[in-house]
Enzyme design. Structure first.
Site, PDB file in Angstrom:
ATOM      1  N   LYS A 207       0.847  -1.203   0.000  1.00 40.49           N
ATOM      2  CA  LYS A 207       0.000   0.000   0.000  1.00 40.49           C
ATOM      3  C   LYS A 207       0.876   1.245   0.000  1.00 40.49           C
ATOM      4  CE  LYS A 207      -3.935   1.926   2.634  1.00 40.49           C
ATOM      5  NZ  LYS A 207      -4.791   1.725   3.824  1.00 40.49           N
TER       6      LYS A 207
ATOM      7  N   SER B 185      -9.683   1.818   3.104  1.00 40.73           N
ATOM      8  CA  SER B 185      -8.813   2.548   2.214  1.00 40.73           C
ATOM      9  C   SER B 185      -7.791   1.674   1.481  1.00 40.73           C
ATOM     10  CB  SER B 185      -8.060   3.619   3.005  1.00 40.73           C
ATOM     11  OG  SER B 185      -7.222   3.014   3.967  1.00 40.73           O
TER      12      SER B 185
ATOM     13  N   SER C 263      -9.816  -0.484   7.373  1.00 40.09           N
ATOM     14  CA  SER C 263      -9.267  -0.282   6.024  1.00 40.09           C
ATOM     15  C   SER C 263      -8.612  -1.494   5.388  1.00 40.09           C
ATOM     16  CB  SER C 263      -8.266   0.873   6.025  1.00 40.09           C
ATOM     17  OG  SER C 263      -8.967   2.080   5.987  1.00 40.09           O
TER      18      SER C 263
END
Ligand SMILES: [Mg+2]
Ligand SMILES: [Zn+2]
Lengths: 487, 481, 97
Positions: A81, A156, A180
């Site tokens: 990420k 996210s 997330s």
């Protein structure tokens, strides 16, 4: 492209690499090719580090050829990420303000991946600074759900979950501040765990809500997820909140059963507003666990409704402070035109941050400002203490708590941002784990009528990842046996 | 001015701690160094970096707190103080607001009349220093260097218990003494390792209420502090006498112009939005640790002063001066350890050293000479190998460049002439040249011998040992009788 | 009833947060914040009298580093991303008025 790699789990790919059936180079080339084919539709990646990956592949291959196997996942490609620092590789937090930021160092989690000989393929899209639940707040554009491209992947960590779901990489790292990892895992039909707070070092994770943030693995199945978490955990002297777990046999636990386990279903999580297909899927999974020898029963978990307001106050307060360092002085974007220092600060930050980030910074600054600190911030910390008590009480009765990962399946692109508050409410089942520091996994347990994945969340008390993996693994095996699993 | 006014002063003193590394990272705290050469992701506020507390900072803060009679907070915590400024890389400073490490202390100072007075300490907290800014007004730019960013500080906050510049200076000296004695800081004012913010208000004498106070920031010399206090007191009294309000504000002191001005804070509303730093767990300090620390505190100034009186028989006044700086006291003890007579060592330090310090405006912690050399000089004087005048001259060289007195005296031919053969000639010459004086001496005016000694000294260019000279003179006169 | 957010509050908070808001932004910001505060007002339904605010979930304490220099000169790396830099220093618009 070696099509044998298609649909291979990370662990079986690693085994094939160890056996010499597949070269590390081939595994990387497969991922890169897959990204080329799929990502124009999905947009899971912000950066693909093709050259570096292929170079690393050769180094890792040489070690494996020399008989030096540094981990059970050696040679497997992985995506990270984009809020996790990678040395000299662009790390943007999906924000304009960090558009060209190249960290001087690797995050602890990335160091561990490299030491375990995983191959870093690229950096994945996310909600800007991890603020959002759909991966639509990214400055670089939204990611799409591989299961249904007009739907969001969740967020996210939407890029990481979509990349795994689309088969571009077998593994990815996400981060979870209020759900997330778990919510996009559910939306995309993959497995992702938020470990106990402190289990994975936050060193190098660009902070959103420091007391809530955790890095965790995203994988195509429970075994892969467990194997990756084994690599990520461990005490780090550079993170003062890092803890050493005493029970870290996640892979072994994932193969164990649930006989004798006490599992609670909080009634509050199955009430109105829950998608009926989700309710049905979770109840079905609960039945399977019961059939495997666990005692599963509904119970009363209080204070669920207070978790979201407490979470938003705490997360936004911390974010408002954490994001102060983005000011156009040391790195990142600086506004083109300004009159003086103050103007430079304000223009840089207004142009550099997107609307959702600005909204949270404003709220966070307000709740900490003089006259409101007690009423909002301290109140939220007191509510957090009560929620933690409530979970302590629950865990004195139950080893694990089952709930949906989200009240609904993935919404359509463009339907969520119009009403931020509504979007915030989709975190209802996940935020408590962050407030309480407890671990939670999301495993796929079915699809809704439209074919959108459904995820089940399994929460355990702090340091009880092993029990979570046992339940998750059992579920997965029994669903597979029924031919019902997704992904 | 018809009314009588009283000045009310409280201090916030920032003391830089003498650690090898910064408070939250492994960067060196060494002074100087090229810009941004002692920086890392942590102290330059890189995204993703995290602070880890330096154990030594806690130990130093505790030591100062215990020496200043503070209570130690059992569970002390760090908070973030949020404000944007380019010298502060995170745009928040990690400090302590809600649970500082020390509270409720006191130090005993000497007031203007020489009487003892207690100044209460409200709290001591740990925090990080900021970086350095250099301005180029012509280019309209400022340059940022983070070498000082993250250097550990303790901030010592007093109650508003001081009433004059003298009391403030005495308080600062006592705080400096404490920090130096426990080894927590060198408190070098000229390097900014001790700086004070001064809160000052005036009120009519006898009034129970405090006036409105101003805060003047970052003063780093006793001189500037004295000037600033006198100036600010006069400024506030003028305002009050003119019926104008004193505005509560932060002021900046310009020592060159000897004036202060209000710092504009239009865009920087002082709302620091303090909250507990989620990156730093609290520090738990148990009773046993406190007792262990208390027991291991080095001997502090009052105890040392007492010991000097008892062990060396020094007068209280001398012991007080010698111990007023740890550097001076250490030098004294070392000199005694090298074999010097304590009273003589004390005299050299109290008289000649203090005189030279004043003359060369040097601070006690800038004393650069070795105890061995002072002790050797004392020995040479005792043995009559140098006379007093020469000894003083040699000492100045020791003070300035730590010369070896034996070598120096030899090299410069300063040794006393005690060779009686050589002296007798000079004596005979002096007697022959001054028959009237010899006559006076013989008539009983023995005082005139001093004149004759002087003549011999002159003739030997001061190198003669005056004791021996007078002995030979007396003998010679007696002989010619 | 939650705190009413005025335009002045928004201006004040924006100044603290160093965000530049135009007329329209300010309106939106005020509405957004008002909505959120009305929502989080729900927390006041929960009695938290006598509850210690919980900032850290674990009773972890005394996490220290030893006082040893571990870092060398990282000047180049630290300045590598600077938008404006000169003579190994970060450059900003002048900070004195
Ligand atoms: Mg301070
Ligand atoms: Zn550093």
């Amino acid at each position: 492209m070696n099509t044998a790699i298609d649909k291979m789990s990370a662990l079986s790919l690693a085994a094939a690499i160890r056996n010499g059936e597949i070269k590390v180079r081939e595994a990387c080339a497969y991922s890169i090719q897959k990204i080329r084919e799929e990502d124009p539709k999905i947009h899971a990646f912000l950066t693909v580090s093709e050259e570096e990956a292929m170079k690393t592949a050769e180094l890792v291959q040489a070690r494996i050829d020399a008989g030096e196997v540094r981990s059970p996942l050696a040679g497997v490609p992985i995506a990270v990420k984009d809020n996790i620092c990678t040395k000299d590789m662009r790390t943007t937090c999906a924000s304009r303000i960090l558009e060209n930021f190249r960290p001087a160092y690797d995050a602890d989690a990335v160091e561990r991946l490299r030491a375990a000989d995983l191959i870093l393929i690229g950096k994945t899209n996310m909600d800007e600074f991890a603020m959002g639940s759909t991966t639509e707040t990214s400055y670089f554009g939204a990611t799409r759900n591989p299961a249904a491209p007009d739907h969001v992947p969740g967020g996210s960590s939407g890029g990481s979950c979509a990349a795994v779901a689309a088969g571009m990489v077998p593994l990815a790292l996400g981060s979870d501040t209020g759900g997330s990892i778990r919510q996009p895992s559910a939306y995309c039909g993959v497995t992702g765990i938020k470990p106990t707070y402190g289990a994975v070092s936050r060193y190098g994770l660009i902070a959103y809500g420091s007391s809530l943030d955790q890095i965790g693995p995203v994988a195509g199945n429970v075994q892969d997820c467990a194997a990756l978490l084994e690599i990520l955990t461990g005490k780090d002297e550079r993170d003062s909140t890092s803890v050493a777990l005493s029970h870290t046999a996640f892979s072994a636990s994932a193969q164990r059963g649930v006989e004798g386990m006490r599992i609670g279903l909080p009634e509050a999580c199955f009430g109105e507003g829950l998608h009926p297909d989700i309710r049905e899927s979770i109840y079905h999974a609960a039945d399977l666990l019961r059939s495997a020898g666990a005692a599963v029963e509904p119970f009363k978990l209080d204070l669920v409704d207070y978790s979201i307001p407490a979470y938003y106050i705490i997360a936004c307060a911390e974010a408002s402070s954490n994001l102060e360092r983005f000011d156009g002085v040391k790195y990142g974007y600086r506004s083109e035109s300004y009159t003086d220092l103050q103007d430079m600060y304000c223009r840089t930050r207004s142009e550099g941050f997107g609307p959702e980030v600005r909204r949270r910074i404003m709220l966070g600054s307000f709740v900490l400002s003089s006259g409101y600190y007690d009423a909002y911030y301290l109140k939220a910390l007191r509510v957090k203490a009560r929620i933690r008590e409530e979970f302590t009480r629950a865990f004195s009765e139950y080893d694990l708590i089952l709930s949906p990962a989200a009240p609904d399946t993935a919404p359509l692109l463009g339907s969520s941002l119009k009403d931020p508050l509504k979007m915030y409410l989709s975190d209802i089942f996940t935020v408590s784990a962050n407030l309480c520091g407890i671990p939670g996994i999301s495993v796929p347990v079915g699809t809704d009528q439209r074919g959108l994945p459904i995820g089940m969340q399994i929460l355990g008390d702090c340091f009880r990842e092993e029990q979570i993996f046992s339940a998750a693994g059992t579920c997965e095996r029994l669903l597979e046996a029924e031919g019902r699993a997704v992904g | 001015m018809t009314k009588e006014y009283e000045t009310v002063i409280g201090l916030e003193i920032h003391v830089e701690l003498a650690t090898a590394t910064k408070i939250f990272c492994g960067c060196s705290t060494a002074f100087g160094g090229s810009p941004n050469s002692h920086v890392c992701p942590v102290c330059s506020g890189m995204p993703g970096s995290l602070p880890v507390l330096n154990r030594k900072v806690v130990e130093f803060a505790m030591a100062v707190g215990l020496a200043a009679n503070c209570e130690i907070t059992p569970l002390c915590k760090f908070d973030r103080k949020n404000y944007f400024y380019p010298d502060n890389p995170q745009n928040y400073q990690i400090s302590q607001l809600y649970a500082p490490i020390c509270r409720n202390g006191s130090v005993t100072i000497t007031d203007a009349d020489g009487k003892e007075k207690i100044v209460r300490i409200h709290e001591i907290h740990m925090e990080e220093d900021a970086g350095k800014l250099v301005h180029d007004e012509r280019a309209g730019l400022s340059y940022v260097d983070f070498n000082r960013s993250g250097v550990p500080l303790i901030e010592i906050v007093s109650e508003p218990d001081m009433r004059s510049a003298e009391e403030v200076i005495s308080y600062l000296e006592h705080i400096r003494m404490i920090a130096q004695y426990v080894g927590a800081s060198d408190c070098k004012l000229q390097e900014g390792s001790m700086r004070a913010d001064i809160n000052l208000s005036v009120r009519e004498k006898g009034s129970p209420e405090f006036g409105t106070r101003t805060e003047t920031k970052n003063l780093s010399s006793f001189r500037a502090i004295t000037h600033m206090i006198e100036n600010e007191r006069a400024r506030q009294i003028d305002l009050i006498e003119a019926g104008k309000p004193v505005i509560q504000e932060t002021r900046h002191w310009n020592e060159d112009r000897e004036t202060s001005y209000a710092m504009r804070s239009k865009e920087n509303a002082q709302d620091y939005r303090y909250f507990p730093d989620p990156d730093l767990p609290p520090v738990r300090i148990g009773e046993e640790l406190i007792e262990r620390m208390r027991a291991s505190l080095p001997e502090l100034q009052p105890a040392r002063s007492r010991r000097y009186q008892e062990e060396f028989g020094l007068p209280a006044y001398d012991a007080g001066i010698l111990t007023s700086s740890k550097a001076m006291a250490d030098l004294f003890e070392e000199t005694v350890r090298c074999g010097a007579n304590p009273k003589k060592a004390s005299n050299w330090l109290m008289v000649e050293t203090l005189r030279l310090m004043k003359e060369h405006s040097r601070d006690a912690d800038e004393l650069g000479f070795s105890a061995e050399h002072l002790a050797a000089l004392i020995r040479m004087a005792d043995e009559g190998r140098v006379n007093n005048q020469v000894a003083k001259e040699v000492f100045e060289q020791i003070f300035l460049s730590d010369v070896d007195p034996e070598a120096y005296v030899q090299e410069h031919g300063l040794a006393s002439v005690s060779d009686t053969g050589a002296l007798e000639e000079a004596v005979k010459a002096a007697l022959a040249a001054n028959p009237q004086v010899v006559q006076q001496y013989k008539e009983g005016k023995t005082k005139v011998l001093g004149f004759l000694v002087g003549q011999v000294m002159k003739a030997t260019k001061g190198k003669a040992n005056p004791g021996i000279v007078s002995k030979i003179l007396a003998q010679e006169i007696d002989r010619t009788d | 009833m939650a705190q009413t957010i005025t335009n002045e509050t928004i201006t004040y908070v924006a100044a603290l947060a160093k965000l530049h808001l135009n007329e329209e932004d300010r309106e939106t910001a005020r509405d957004d914040m008002q909505k959120m505060l009305d929502y989080v007002d729900k927390l006041n339904d929960l009695d938290t009298n006598g509850i210690e605010p919980m900032s850290h979930v674990f009773p972890l304490c005394n996490v220290f580093r030893e006082d040893c220099v571990t870092n060398g000169d990282e000047c180049e790396a630290v300045l590598a991303n600077a938008p404006q830099e000169e003579d190994d220093q970060f450059v900003v618009p002048i900070t004195i008025e």
